[in-house]
Design an enzyme around this catalytic site. Sequence first.
Site, PDB file in Angstrom:
ATOM      1  N   ASN A 119      31.245   0.404 -11.589  1.00  0.00           N
ATOM      2  CA  ASN A 119      31.173  -0.412 -12.809  1.00  0.00           C
ATOM      3  C   ASN A 119      29.873  -1.205 -12.928  1.00  0.00           C
ATOM      4  O   ASN A 119      29.569  -1.720 -13.998  1.00  0.00           O
ATOM      5  CB  ASN A 119      32.384  -1.347 -12.904  1.00  0.00           C
TER       6      ASN A 119
ATOM      7  N   CYS B  75      42.783   4.049 -25.034  1.00  0.00           N
ATOM      8  CA  CYS B  75      42.823   4.944 -23.879  1.00  0.00           C
ATOM      9  C   CYS B  75      44.157   4.760 -23.188  1.00  0.00           C
ATOM     10  O   CYS B  75      45.003   4.016 -23.671  1.00  0.00           O
ATOM     11  CB  CYS B  75      41.656   4.679 -22.941  1.00  0.00           C
TER      12      CYS B  75
HETATM   13  C1  UD1 Z   1      35.724  -3.357 -17.528  1.00  0.00           C
HETATM   14  C2  UD1 Z   1      35.856  -2.331 -16.432  1.00  0.00           C
HETATM   15  C3  UD1 Z   1      37.315  -1.988 -16.187  1.00  0.00           C
HETATM   16  C4  UD1 Z   1      38.122  -3.267 -15.917  1.00  0.00           C
HETATM   17  C5  UD1 Z   1      37.883  -4.287 -17.022  1.00  0.00           C
HETATM   18  C6  UD1 Z   1      38.530  -5.624 -16.745  1.00  0.00           C
HETATM   19  C7  UD1 Z   1      33.853  -1.007 -16.617  1.00  0.00           C
HETATM   20  C8  UD1 Z   1      33.222   0.299 -16.977  1.00  0.00           C
HETATM   21  N1  UD1 Z   1      35.159  -1.116 -16.838  1.00  0.00           N
HETATM   22  O1  UD1 Z   1      36.239  -2.775 -18.725  1.00  0.00           O
HETATM   23  O2  UD1 Z   1      37.379  -1.119 -15.061  1.00  0.00           O
HETATM   24  O3  UD1 Z   1      39.487  -2.920 -15.888  1.00  0.00           O
HETATM   25  O4  UD1 Z   1      36.470  -4.530 -17.169  1.00  0.00           O
HETATM   26  O5  UD1 Z   1      38.082  -6.156 -15.545  1.00  0.00           O
HETATM   27  O6  UD1 Z   1      33.202  -1.899 -16.096  1.00  0.00           O
HETATM   28  N2  UD1 Z   1      38.566  -7.072 -25.355  1.00  0.00           N
HETATM   29  C9  UD1 Z   1      38.640  -7.427 -26.664  1.00  0.00           C
HETATM   30  N3  UD1 Z   1      37.548  -7.231 -27.462  1.00  0.00           N
HETATM   31  C10 UD1 Z   1      36.375  -6.709 -26.992  1.00  0.00           C
HETATM   32  C11 UD1 Z   1      36.300  -6.359 -25.634  1.00  0.00           C
HETATM   33  C12 UD1 Z   1      37.413  -6.553 -24.826  1.00  0.00           C
HETATM   34  O7  UD1 Z   1      39.677  -7.898 -27.148  1.00  0.00           O
HETATM   35  O8  UD1 Z   1      35.415  -6.561 -27.757  1.00  0.00           O
HETATM   36  C13 UD1 Z   1      39.737  -7.265 -24.484  1.00  0.00           C
HETATM   37  C14 UD1 Z   1      40.188  -5.963 -23.813  1.00  0.00           C
HETATM   38  O9  UD1 Z   1      41.037  -5.220 -24.654  1.00  0.00           O
HETATM   39  C15 UD1 Z   1      40.882  -6.493 -22.575  1.00  0.00           C
HETATM   40  C16 UD1 Z   1      40.045  -7.712 -22.207  1.00  0.00           C
HETATM   41  O10 UD1 Z   1      39.341  -8.081 -23.394  1.00  0.00           O
HETATM   42  O11 UD1 Z   1      42.192  -6.906 -22.890  1.00  0.00           O
HETATM   43  C17 UD1 Z   1      39.066  -7.493 -21.096  1.00  0.00           C
HETATM   44  O12 UD1 Z   1      38.342  -6.298 -21.351  1.00  0.00           O
HETATM   45  P1  UD1 Z   1      36.861  -6.057 -20.822  1.00  0.00           P
HETATM   46  O13 UD1 Z   1      36.541  -7.068 -19.789  1.00  0.00           O
HETATM   47  O14 UD1 Z   1      35.945  -5.935 -21.990  1.00  0.00           O
HETATM   48  O15 UD1 Z   1      36.995  -4.634 -20.136  1.00  0.00           O
HETATM   49  P2  UD1 Z   1      35.934  -3.467 -20.124  1.00  0.00           P
HETATM   50  O16 UD1 Z   1      34.557  -4.033 -20.092  1.00  0.00           O
HETATM   51  O17 UD1 Z   1      36.281  -2.481 -21.175  1.00  0.00           O
END
Ligand code: UD1
Length: 420
Positions: free
Chosen positions: A23, A116
Amino acid sequence: MDKFVIKGGIKLSGELNTSGSKNSSLPIMVAALLAKGRTVIRNVPDVNDVKHMIKVLEYLKVRVKFNKNILTIDVPKKLGYIAPYNFVRKMRASYYVMGALIGREGKVDVSLPGGCAIGERPIDLHLKGFRELGCDIKLEKGYVKARCKKLKGKELFLQGTKGSSVGATINVMMAAVLSEGITIIKGAAVEPEVSDVANFLNSMGAKISGIDTPVLKIEGVENLKPTEYTVIPDRIEAGTLLVASVITGGELFLKKCNPSHMHVVLEKLKEIGYKIEIGKDNIYIKSSKYLKPVNINVLPYPFFPTDMQAQFISLLSLVDGISIVSENIFEKRFMHVPELIRMGADITIESNKAIIKGVKKLYGAPVMASDLRASAALVLAAIAASGESEIRRIYHLDRGYESIEKKLRKIGAKIKRVKE
Ligand code: UD1
């Protein structure tokens, strides 16, 4: 499609090395686009997500070599600006090209990632950040189309209803490094992978401070230079390997890891009853006869990581008593549970909680992997179970675990990869 055939019930003990963080590697590969010339990234895990990101970079006209965990990235003067559906569909993290290309080219078309297996995953916070920095964003025919002249630094708040976002923090930080003036990201994610990307960008000449805190200060610079960098160890792979040994009653000396990134996971393992000794870059863990159930609250770093939730559910399935795991980041991330129940686990899901009643034994069964960490949980259950298990769709595992079957075999597991 490959499957794993695992003969369970064998104690796994020995020594293993941790691989580099997937990551961290994915956004760092993309951040390399911010400087023309040759960037070298070391300790990159040889996993399919990295190979996929190489294809994304090649599509953008970047030359990439990957050999023995070292990536050499030659970034040309002129870059492509489109990340098509086929790339983003296969790997959500392809959306990191947004931040880097907005920062460098002021122009990018990226296919919108869908949901997903672990639930709905919006990108509203990413888009909010880009817009506030002065980017014009349109959503057209399934694509995010971003256009901007020079971005202007600003104070932003990047938390949503689920708290901070790793992806949004990294994406907006990459866009902001070449902007005019100062950007302050409040509510930034503090996961070690975010800090790793920030340190990488600083090694290219960016001026980011507040690293490891929820307030990042980014002073825009005119340009960045290529760099050489080593990514941090993968704290999730490390946690998974520790669980692999103790779920079978074994012991493990895990090297090349960073225990300071694994505080809560190690605390929980101790609370269950395992013996742990922590070195600077290594961890020794040993199983114990006296284990007790624990409750786990999954939250953003520095709390318990969602990416270790599934593996701990497998582990706690074999710990006498009742454990409760509350998932507060991806509330539907329990796809592994029905499969674990098929192996004899006693687990009930109530809303975002898994209530786990420890059983004496799990039994080998044919099961199906649904996402990366769910697959890891099934492998852990299978190595602990009595009898043989078949795990289908292990391409999910290949996305994020380097040579997992070789590592497990090295500590005694009977695991075979079979072509179906
Ligand atoms: C990254 C990691 C994943 C890990 C996750 C949480 C990578 C490639 N993936 O995913 O393995 O499980 O962090 O530690 O590094 N959210 C929103 N709006 C947004 C973005 C996120 O509502 O624009 C929400 C998501 O749905 C989730 C939460 O915020 O509920 C955290 O997500 P996020 O930290 O963004 O996860 P990823 O970066 O996708």
